[in-house]
Design a protein around this motif. Structure first.
Motif, PDB file in Angstrom:
ATOM      1  N   THR A   4     -16.908  14.574 -24.054  1.00 37.97           N
ATOM      2  CA  THR A   4     -17.267  13.193 -23.709  1.00 37.97           C
ATOM      3  C   THR A   4     -18.249  13.209 -22.539  1.00 37.97           C
ATOM      4  O   THR A   4     -18.324  14.178 -21.779  1.00 37.97           O
ATOM      5  CB  THR A   4     -16.025  12.375 -23.316  1.00 37.97           C
ATOM      6  N   LYS A   5     -19.001  12.110 -22.426  1.00 36.95           N
ATOM      7  CA  LYS A   5     -19.984  11.997 -21.333  1.00 36.95           C
ATOM      8  C   LYS A   5     -19.689  10.758 -20.507  1.00 36.95           C
ATOM      9  O   LYS A   5     -19.473   9.671 -21.039  1.00 36.95           O
ATOM     10  CB  LYS A   5     -21.401  11.910 -21.897  1.00 36.95           C
ATOM     11  N   GLU A   6     -19.700  10.948 -19.198  1.00 37.20           N
ATOM     12  CA  GLU A   6     -19.552   9.820 -18.262  1.00 37.20           C
ATOM     13  C   GLU A   6     -20.881   9.630 -17.533  1.00 37.20           C
ATOM     14  O   GLU A   6     -21.346  10.523 -16.825  1.00 37.20           O
ATOM     15  CB  GLU A   6     -18.432  10.118 -17.255  1.00 37.20           C
ATOM     16  N   GLN A   7     -21.499   8.480 -17.751  1.00 37.97           N
ATOM     17  CA  GLN A   7     -22.801   8.204 -17.128  1.00 37.97           C
ATOM     18  C   GLN A   7     -22.590   7.774 -15.686  1.00 37.97           C
ATOM     19  O   GLN A   7     -21.914   6.777 -15.425  1.00 37.97           O
ATOM     20  CB  GLN A   7     -23.534   7.105 -17.902  1.00 37.97           C
ATOM     21  N   ILE A   8     -23.131   8.511 -14.741  1.00 39.95           N
ATOM     22  CA  ILE A   8     -22.999   8.155 -13.317  1.00 39.95           C
ATOM     23  C   ILE A   8     -24.063   7.136 -12.935  1.00 39.95           C
ATOM     24  O   ILE A   8     -23.781   6.105 -12.343  1.00 39.95           O
ATOM     25  CB  ILE A   8     -23.120   9.410 -12.430  1.00 39.95           C
ATOM     26  N   ASP A   9     -25.311   7.438 -13.268  1.00 39.27           N
ATOM     27  CA  ASP A   9     -26.432   6.510 -13.100  1.00 39.27           C
ATOM     28  C   ASP A   9     -27.518   6.944 -14.080  1.00 39.27           C
ATOM     29  O   ASP A   9     -27.274   7.769 -14.963  1.00 39.27           O
ATOM     30  CB  ASP A   9     -26.937   6.473 -11.644  1.00 39.27           C
ATOM     31  N   ASP A  10     -28.725   6.397 -13.950  1.00 34.84           N
ATOM     32  CA  ASP A  10     -29.792   6.699 -14.918  1.00 34.84           C
ATOM     33  C   ASP A  10     -30.172   8.179 -14.936  1.00 34.84           C
ATOM     34  O   ASP A  10     -30.712   8.675 -15.933  1.00 34.84           O
ATOM     35  CB  ASP A  10     -31.043   5.874 -14.602  1.00 34.84           C
ATOM     36  N   LEU A  11     -29.919   8.883 -13.828  1.00 33.74           N
ATOM     37  CA  LEU A  11     -30.396  10.256 -13.706  1.00 33.74           C
ATOM     38  C   LEU A  11     -29.288  11.298 -13.629  1.00 33.74           C
ATOM     39  O   LEU A  11     -29.570  12.488 -13.574  1.00 33.74           O
ATOM     40  CB  LEU A  11     -31.294  10.390 -12.457  1.00 33.74           C
ATOM     41  N   ASN A  12     -28.043  10.851 -13.609  1.00 33.63           N
ATOM     42  CA  ASN A  12     -26.926  11.787 -13.463  1.00 33.63           C
ATOM     43  C   ASN A  12     -25.787  11.420 -14.409  1.00 33.63           C
ATOM     44  O   ASN A  12     -25.506  10.238 -14.644  1.00 33.63           O
ATOM     45  CB  ASN A  12     -26.393  11.780 -12.024  1.00 33.63           C
ATOM     46  N   ALA A  13     -25.160  12.454 -14.957  1.00 31.98           N
ATOM     47  CA  ALA A  13     -24.013  12.251 -15.838  1.00 31.98           C
ATOM     48  C   ALA A  13     -23.057  13.427 -15.685  1.00 31.98           C
ATOM     49  O   ALA A  13     -23.437  14.490 -15.164  1.00 31.98           O
ATOM     50  CB  ALA A  13     -24.465  12.113 -17.286  1.00 31.98           C
ATOM     51  N   VAL A  14     -21.813  13.234 -16.139  1.00 32.98           N
ATOM     52  CA  VAL A  14     -20.820  14.309 -16.163  1.00 32.98           C
ATOM     53  C   VAL A  14     -20.341  14.469 -17.597  1.00 32.98           C
ATOM     54  O   VAL A  14     -19.971  13.488 -18.247  1.00 32.98           O
ATOM     55  CB  VAL A  14     -19.617  13.999 -15.245  1.00 32.98           C
ATOM     56  N   VAL A  15     -20.387  15.692 -18.094  1.00 28.33           N
ATOM     57  CA  VAL A  15     -19.862  15.992 -19.430  1.00 28.33           C
ATOM     58  C   VAL A  15     -18.507  16.671 -19.263  1.00 28.33           C
ATOM     59  O   VAL A  15     -18.385  17.630 -18.493  1.00 28.33           O
ATOM     60  CB  VAL A  15     -20.827  16.904 -20.215  1.00 28.33           C
ATOM     61  N   LYS A  16     -17.516  16.152 -19.990  1.00 26.42           N
ATOM     62  CA  LYS A  16     -16.167  16.710 -19.921  1.00 26.42           C
ATOM     63  C   LYS A  16     -15.846  17.377 -21.256  1.00 26.42           C
ATOM     64  O   LYS A  16     -16.048  16.787 -22.319  1.00 26.42           O
ATOM     65  CB  LYS A  16     -15.155  15.606 -19.623  1.00 26.42           C
ATOM     66  N   VAL A  17     -15.385  18.615 -21.171  1.00 28.10           N
ATOM     67  CA  VAL A  17     -15.076  19.401 -22.373  1.00 28.10           C
ATOM     68  C   VAL A  17     -13.595  19.773 -22.329  1.00 28.10           C
ATOM     69  O   VAL A  17     -13.139  20.439 -21.393  1.00 28.10           O
ATOM     70  CB  VAL A  17     -15.934  20.681 -22.453  1.00 28.10           C
TER      71      VAL A  17
END
Length: 440
Positions: A4-17
């Motif tokens: 899954t992906k959590e969008q932090i802002d337009d330029l940063n995200a966190v992918v959880k596996v």
């Protein structure tokens, strides 16, 4: 496995596996069974080692290796399928209480995302496209050089202003002993000129090296010393005259024209001047077009505004460099590379938006043209097509050469695009004025 992906802002995200035991256990068991078949452990026959002992000895390492492979393969697949335009590589987030003895594992990765922006090719401000012309002065100077080059030497008894004087430069203190030819029209020192005029073979003239020649770079070869030693050198050297010659210019006749361009290609002085002008301006095109490419590049960098995931990129530089960097060092490295990164993104956007592509046949023809020009420098003016194909195939079999030629061809394609769509202002200048405007 769940990603899954959590969008932090337009330029940063966190992918959880999330990886469960079902995702990796079959593969781990298969590898451990293969280990059991091959294991040589004292006290057990080959292939008969208890599986418990194999798991104890190799189980954790195999588990870690397989989970990491799963992570890498599936994370890359996810980024591709989701069409995520990332900068650098995903950075694993630190997990202080991570436990490899559990059955299920959760991993998190920080992503730096490429910014969204537009690049209008029709620039608001006109960009100067220099057209460098060969003026009458340049053409006449080139003809003088040609006549001098193909002229004949006439021995003289005394040194005159336009003569060539051959002799040996010596300085015992500075370990100089070098035979060279001085062309008096290249002498930069009035004192040195006066010291040489009227001298004869066998005379020894003392010359100061400071400003001796109009072109400073010639001093090194004239004295036979390294360039770094010749720089700013200010000493007296002795010059023993051994030969004095006047170069009598070649006549502007058919014999000279044929030597220069082949039989009956040029038939008059007027045609010679036209050909020299045409050839000179062709040579200037490369400088003019490189200047245009540089200026358009600078314009886009200065006028295309977008943010970057600076914190992420700084951490990425810090963690992936050849040697460990402090946060401060990584920040300095980012500042150094930011301009280049911005243009890579801009160029990529231009290429994508305008569907600029390189086909293999185009690259092959480009390589053949490059090879042909190289061969011409060694007198091979009409190589066979079969020979060019063979050499091109060998060149294109080299990955580094393919990359280099592709970059050159892409630059040509981008330049053609800019000429077509950018707001350019053509300015005709002589070469001297081009140098003054561009290089000051």
């Amino acid at each position: 496995m769940n990603i899954t992906k959590e969008q932090i802002d337009d330029l940063n995200a966190v992918v959880k596996v999330a990886i469960s035991k079902d995702d990796y256990q079959d593969k781990v068991d298969t590898i451990l069974k293969d280990y059991r078949k091959q294991a040589n452990i004292p006290g057990f026959r080959k292939g008969q080692v208890p599986m418990g002992l194999i798991k104890k000895q190799y189980g954790k390492a195999v588990l870690v290796d397989e989970v990491n492979k799963l992570l890498q393969d599936n994370l890359n697949k996810y980024l591709t399928e989701e069409k995520l335009d990332v900068l650098g590589n995903p950075l694993p987030k630190q997990q202080d209480n991570f436990d490899w003895d559990k059955d299920d594992f959760d991993f998190e990765f920080d992503l730096g995302l490429a910014p969204s922006f537009e690049v209008p090719l029709k620039t608001k401000k006109p960009i100067t496209h220099y057209k460098i012309t060969a003026d009458k002065k340049m053409v006449d100077e080139q003809i003088d050089r040609i006549r001098k080059q193909y002229g004949k030497l006439v021995q003289k008894t005394e040194v005159g202003k336009k003569d060539e004087v051959t002799g040996t430069f010596t300085s015992e203190a500075d370990e100089i002993n070098n035979k060279a030819t001085l062309e008096l029209d290249k002498i930069g020192s009035k004192k040195a000129m006066n010291a040489l005029l009227g001298k004869k073979v066998g005379d020894v003239v003392s010359l100061n090296t400071k400003g001796l020649l109009k072109e400073d770079y010639l001093l090194s070869s004239t004295l036979g010393i390294p360039a770094e030693k010749a720089k700013d050198l200010k000493i007296d050297v002795d010059f023993t005259i051994e030969e004095i010659n006047e170069r009598e210019p070649a006549a502007l006749d058919q014999e000279l024209f044929d030597k220069l361009f082949g039989p009956d290609t040029i038939k008059s002085e007027k045609e010679l001047k036209e050909r020299i002008k045409e050839d000179s301006e062709k040579q200037f095109e490369q400088q003019s077009e490189q200047k245009l490419l540089n200026d358009v590049t600078e314009y886009f960098i200065e006028n295309t505004k977008f943010d970057l995931p600076t914190d992420f990129l700084t951490r990425w530089i810090q963690m992936t460099g050849e040697k460990p960097l402090t946060a401060e060092e990584a920040s300095e490295e980012f500042e150094k590379s930011e301009k280049g990164l911005r243009y890579q993104l801009i160029e990529g956007k231009i290429i994508k938006d305008n569907n600029v592509q390189i086909q293999f046949e185009e690259l092959k023809e480009f390589a053949k043209g490059f090879i042909k020009s190289q061969m011409a420098q060694f007198g091979q003016l009409n190589p066979a097509e079969e020979e060019l194909d063979t050499i091109a195939a060998r060149v294109l079999g080299n990955e580094d050469e393919v990359k280099r030629l592709s970059e050159q061809l892409m630059s040509q394609k981008l330049l053609a695009l800019y000429k077509e769509k950018a707001n350019l202002k053509v300015k005709e200048v002589t070469y001297d004025n081009f140098v003054k405007e561009v290089y000051g």
